[in-house]
Design an enzyme around this catalytic site. Structure first.
Site, PDB file in Angstrom:
ATOM      1  N   GLY A  46     -31.039 -45.406  50.835  1.00 19.77           N
ATOM      2  CA  GLY A  46     -31.588 -44.828  52.063  1.00 19.77           C
ATOM      3  C   GLY A  46     -32.861 -44.071  51.751  1.00 19.77           C
ATOM      4  O   GLY A  46     -33.539 -44.352  50.751  1.00 19.77           O
ATOM      5  N   SER A  47     -33.162 -43.105  52.588  1.00 13.42           N
ATOM      6  CA  SER A  47     -34.427 -42.389  52.433  1.00 13.42           C
ATOM      7  C   SER A  47     -34.391 -41.448  51.228  1.00 13.42           C
ATOM      8  O   SER A  47     -33.331 -40.977  50.819  1.00 13.42           O
ATOM      9  CB  SER A  47     -34.699 -41.580  53.703  1.00 13.42           C
ATOM     10  OG  SER A  47     -33.652 -40.663  53.922  1.00 13.42           O
ATOM     11  N   GLU A  50     -43.617 -43.050  53.752  1.00 11.64           N
ATOM     12  CA  GLU A  50     -42.971 -44.318  54.101  1.00 11.64           C
ATOM     13  C   GLU A  50     -42.795 -44.372  55.619  1.00 11.64           C
ATOM     14  O   GLU A  50     -42.172 -43.490  56.210  1.00 11.64           O
ATOM     15  CB  GLU A  50     -41.605 -44.393  53.415  1.00 11.64           C
ATOM     16  CG  GLU A  50     -40.891 -45.697  53.702  1.00 11.64           C
ATOM     17  CD  GLU A  50     -39.567 -45.821  52.954  1.00 11.64           C
ATOM     18  OE1 GLU A  50     -38.818 -44.839  52.913  1.00 11.64           O
ATOM     19  OE2 GLU A  50     -39.301 -46.925  52.437  1.00 11.64           O
ATOM     20  N   LYS A  86     -19.380 -46.042  53.315  1.00 11.36           N
ATOM     21  CA  LYS A  86     -19.804 -45.476  54.600  1.00 11.36           C
ATOM     22  C   LYS A  86     -21.064 -46.200  55.056  1.00 11.36           C
ATOM     23  O   LYS A  86     -22.136 -45.973  54.555  1.00 11.36           O
ATOM     24  CB  LYS A  86     -20.087 -43.971  54.447  1.00 11.36           C
ATOM     25  CG  LYS A  86     -19.754 -43.216  55.684  1.00 11.36           C
ATOM     26  CD  LYS A  86     -20.813 -42.735  56.631  1.00 11.36           C
ATOM     27  CE  LYS A  86     -22.231 -42.615  56.457  1.00 11.36           C
ATOM     28  NZ  LYS A  86     -22.962 -43.204  57.628  1.00 11.36           N
ATOM     29  N   GLU A 136     -30.938 -45.690  45.481  1.00  4.01           N
ATOM     30  CA  GLU A 136     -32.023 -46.654  45.741  1.00  4.01           C
ATOM     31  C   GLU A 136     -32.742 -46.126  46.966  1.00  4.01           C
ATOM     32  O   GLU A 136     -32.189 -46.139  48.062  1.00  4.01           O
ATOM     33  CB  GLU A 136     -31.420 -48.052  45.944  1.00  4.01           C
ATOM     34  CG  GLU A 136     -32.431 -49.150  45.806  1.00  4.01           C
ATOM     35  CD  GLU A 136     -32.899 -49.677  47.138  1.00  4.01           C
ATOM     36  OE1 GLU A 136     -33.964 -49.200  47.603  1.00  4.01           O
ATOM     37  OE2 GLU A 136     -32.218 -50.548  47.701  1.00  4.01           O
ATOM     38  N   GLY A 167     -31.560 -38.932  49.891  1.00  5.46           N
ATOM     39  CA  GLY A 167     -31.194 -39.097  48.480  1.00  5.46           C
ATOM     40  C   GLY A 167     -31.113 -37.753  47.766  1.00  5.46           C
ATOM     41  O   GLY A 167     -30.218 -37.514  46.953  1.00  5.46           O
TER      42      GLY A 167
HETATM   43  P1  ADP Z   1     -32.741 -43.350  57.949  1.00  2.67           P
HETATM   44  O1  ADP Z   1     -33.397 -42.007  57.949  1.00  2.67           O
HETATM   45  O2  ADP Z   1     -33.675 -44.449  57.791  1.00  2.67           O
HETATM   46  O3  ADP Z   1     -31.719 -43.545  59.031  1.00  2.67           O
HETATM   47  P2  ADP Z   1     -31.000 -42.357  56.006  1.00  2.67           P
HETATM   48  O4  ADP Z   1     -31.398 -42.186  54.601  1.00  2.67           O
HETATM   49  O5  ADP Z   1     -30.939 -41.164  56.888  1.00  2.67           O
HETATM   50  O6  ADP Z   1     -31.930 -43.429  56.608  1.00  2.67           O
HETATM   51  O7  ADP Z   1     -29.583 -43.069  56.132  1.00  2.67           O
HETATM   52  C1  ADP Z   1     -29.014 -43.891  55.181  1.00  2.67           C
HETATM   53  C2  ADP Z   1     -27.536 -43.596  55.096  1.00  2.67           C
HETATM   54  O8  ADP Z   1     -27.376 -42.232  54.714  1.00  2.67           O
HETATM   55  C3  ADP Z   1     -26.753 -43.741  56.397  1.00  2.67           C
HETATM   56  O9  ADP Z   1     -25.490 -44.303  56.109  1.00  2.67           O
HETATM   57  C4  ADP Z   1     -26.608 -42.318  56.872  1.00  2.67           C
HETATM   58  O10 ADP Z   1     -25.467 -42.112  57.673  1.00  2.67           O
HETATM   59  C5  ADP Z   1     -26.463 -41.590  55.565  1.00  2.67           C
HETATM   60  N1  ADP Z   1     -26.798 -40.160  55.613  1.00  2.67           N
HETATM   61  C6  ADP Z   1     -27.697 -39.531  56.399  1.00  2.67           C
HETATM   62  N2  ADP Z   1     -27.705 -38.203  56.176  1.00  2.67           N
HETATM   63  C7  ADP Z   1     -26.780 -37.967  55.209  1.00  2.67           C
HETATM   64  C8  ADP Z   1     -26.315 -36.797  54.526  1.00  2.67           C
HETATM   65  N3  ADP Z   1     -26.804 -35.592  54.807  1.00  2.67           N
HETATM   66  N4  ADP Z   1     -25.358 -36.949  53.593  1.00  2.67           N
HETATM   67  C9  ADP Z   1     -24.851 -38.168  53.293  1.00  2.67           C
HETATM   68  N5  ADP Z   1     -25.247 -39.299  53.903  1.00  2.67           N
HETATM   69  C10 ADP Z   1     -26.197 -39.214  54.847  1.00  2.67           C
END
Ligand code: ADP
Length: 497
Positions: free
Chosen positions: A248-249, A401, A195, A270, A253
């Site tokens: 991601g964040s 961050e 995804k 990560e 995470g």
């Molecule tokens: P940012 O906040 O910098 O956009 P995210 O950590 O939100 O970074 O996003 C990284 C990835 O995690 C993206 O593919 C996003 O669609 C996905 N993501 C965001 N929220 C969720 C969630 N609740 N569950 C699973 N995946 C998510």
């Protein structure tokens, strides 16, 4: 001519409504929904993309399960698996310009960066991991079972793929993050539902086509674009997924880890960082200044490992801060397709507001903006490279961050002080040390609690070098042979002779 005109293949790709990729086929989302991805340099619509949700994730997981259990992938020799992966690497190299153009248009990064870093690193990752496909080995173990003193055994371990892997990736390096995730998963024989981030859905779809062309059987890699809260969350909590890998964040995470508890799927993460970059007075000052600017401004600061806390030894503090600020001021901000551009736009309006909000909070809490601090222009999502001084450790700009081209600077007095400051964060992803004293460099490298320590360099990535976080920066490692560990189960086979 300074602005690249996008090639016909990419133009055609962008003008075709993009679908989900399941079983090596392009299919619409079951709901029929679509979303648009924008060019962050202009804010204009770049392409329309199918928006998958829980139902599509479920279909993709079933496809991946079938491919894992009874497709050609399940019985393919490691050598053949490696050959396909090597071919994927070569095809990425062949399509260097197209991938780079897509990355620049979708993410905003300078084309020169995508051409020199993102795309070649992704190709290399597949080639590096291709080599591992034939080298996944177990051990033989001599047993000494105390309650069976006369028995003889032949005991050994097998390393087997975990099964169906869900992978959720961010928008800062769309192709490269896909490669970091897919490489070790495929080398070890897993199947995948990927995804991508909703801000940058295109590279993975372009890659999917290339993977099929390289001979990857149907169902081995499925790409489902969609929102994090719907498609992402469904993947993380899906009972048919054996492992979830996320970049991601830290905030998301935690949600992923929670979502994984239902079937206790394996998890690797990560996550974010607030990495310290430490300049000693005995450093090569020119190299340290240029390197510290690159540490934070590379990829518009949208790098989880960005050197976003700059610590400078007292004696050279003013000189280094002035040097980094000078570089910040001289950077050419612009569309990534313009070859003169040093700094492209941030990825989205949301990210622009986030970064601006952090800088405003720094101002309000009394920090000094040495340079930058504002949006650049009123079209696209550009933000000036920013240096912030006179901070306190409890300020939001120091603790959190920012994920933008914003560095906070502070002075330190000696090695112990530098180590204390470096570790004063819940994160532990990266760090940098600038000194000519090798003893000092190695001493401090041991003391820093972070997954990577760069000495006299920064933002160096290599498929062979593991990358990941201590503390709240994550679980597990990407790249290197260490990445393979989190994609295999270890089975002990104990045979009484
Ligand atoms: P940012 O906040 O910098 O956009 P995210 O950590 O939100 O970074 O996003 C990284 C990835 O995690 C993206 O593919 C996003 O669609 C996905 N993501 C965001 N929220 C969720 C969630 N609740 N569950 C699973 N995946 C998510």
């Amino acid at each position: 001519m300074t602005t690249t005109t996008v090639g016909k293949r990419v133009q055609d790709f962008l003008s075709t409504p993009q679908q989900l990729f399941i079983n090596n086929d392009y299919v619409p989302a079951k709901s029929g929904k679509t979303f648009t991805t924008l060019n962050p340099a202009t804010g204009e619509v770049l392409a329309t993309v199918a928006e998958g949700d829980a139902e599509d994730i479920d279909i993709a997981v079933q496809a991946a399960r079938k491919a894992f259990s009874d497709g050609p992938w399940a019985t393919m020799s490691p050598s053949d698996r490696g050959r396909i992966m090597w071919k994927i690497g070569d095809l990425i190299s062949e399509h260097l310009e197209e991938f780079a153009e897509l990355e620049t248009l979708d993410n905003g990064k300078p084309l020169s960066v995508a051409l020199a870093a993102d795309v070649p690193l992704a190709a290399e990752l597949f080639r590096y991991m291709a080599g591992w496909a034939t080298k996944i080995e177990g051990n033989t173990i001599g047993l000494s079972v105390p309650f069976l003193p006369d028995a003889q055994f032949h005991a050994y371990t097998l390393r087997e793929p975990i099964g169906v892997v869900g992978q959720i990736i961010p928008w800062n390096f769309p192709l490269l993050m896909a490669a970091w995730k897919l490489g070790p998963a495929l080398a070890t024989g897993n199947t995948v539902v990927l995804k991508p981030a909703e801000q940058t859905p295109l590279a993975a779809l372009f890659l999917a086509e290339i993977m099929a062309q390289a001979g990857l059987p149907p169902g081995v890699v499925n790409v489902v674009n969609g929102l994090g809260e719907t498609a992402g969350a469904a993947l993380a909590s899906h009972p048919g997924v054996d492992k979830i890998a996320f970049t991601g964040s830290t905030e998301v995470g935690r949600l992923i880890a929670k979502g994984a508890t239902g079937n206790l799927k394996k998890v690797s993460l990560e996550l974010g960082g607030k990495s310290p970059n430490i300049v000693f007075a005995d450093a090569d000052i020119d190299a340290a200044v240029a390197g510290s600017a690159q540490a934070i401004f590379f990829n518009q600061g949208q790098c989880c490992v960005a050197g976003s806390r700059l610590y400078v030894e007292d004696d050279i503090f003013d000189e280094v801060v002035a040097g980094v600020a000078e570089i910040a001021k001289s950077m050419k901000i612009g569309d990534g397709l313009d070859s003169r551009t040093d700094l492209g736009p941030l990825v989205s309006d949301e990210q622009l507001r986030r970064v601006s909000g952090f800088v405003d909070s720094g101002r309000e809490q009394g920090a000094e903006i040495v340079t930058g601090g504002h949006r650049d222009g009123d079209r696209g999502y550009f933000f000036q490279p920013t240096v912030i001084s006179h901070t306190r450790p409890d300020m939001k700009v120091v603790e959190e961050e920012i994920f933008g081209p914003v560095v906070v600077v502070a002075a330190f007095k000696d090695l112990a002080d530098a180590a204390r400051l470096a570790n004063d964060s819940p994160y532990g992803l990266g760090s940098g040390i600038w000194t000519k004293d090798i003893s000092k460099a190695h001493k401090l490298a041991k003391q820093i609690r972070a997954g990577t320590v760069y000495v006299n360099c920064y933002n160096v990535f290599d498929a062979a070098m593991p990358f990941g976080g201590y503390k709240e920066s994550g679980w597990g490692r990407e790249m290197g042979h260490q990445a393979l560990d989190s994609y295999t189960e270890v089975k002990s086979v104990c045979v009484r002779l």
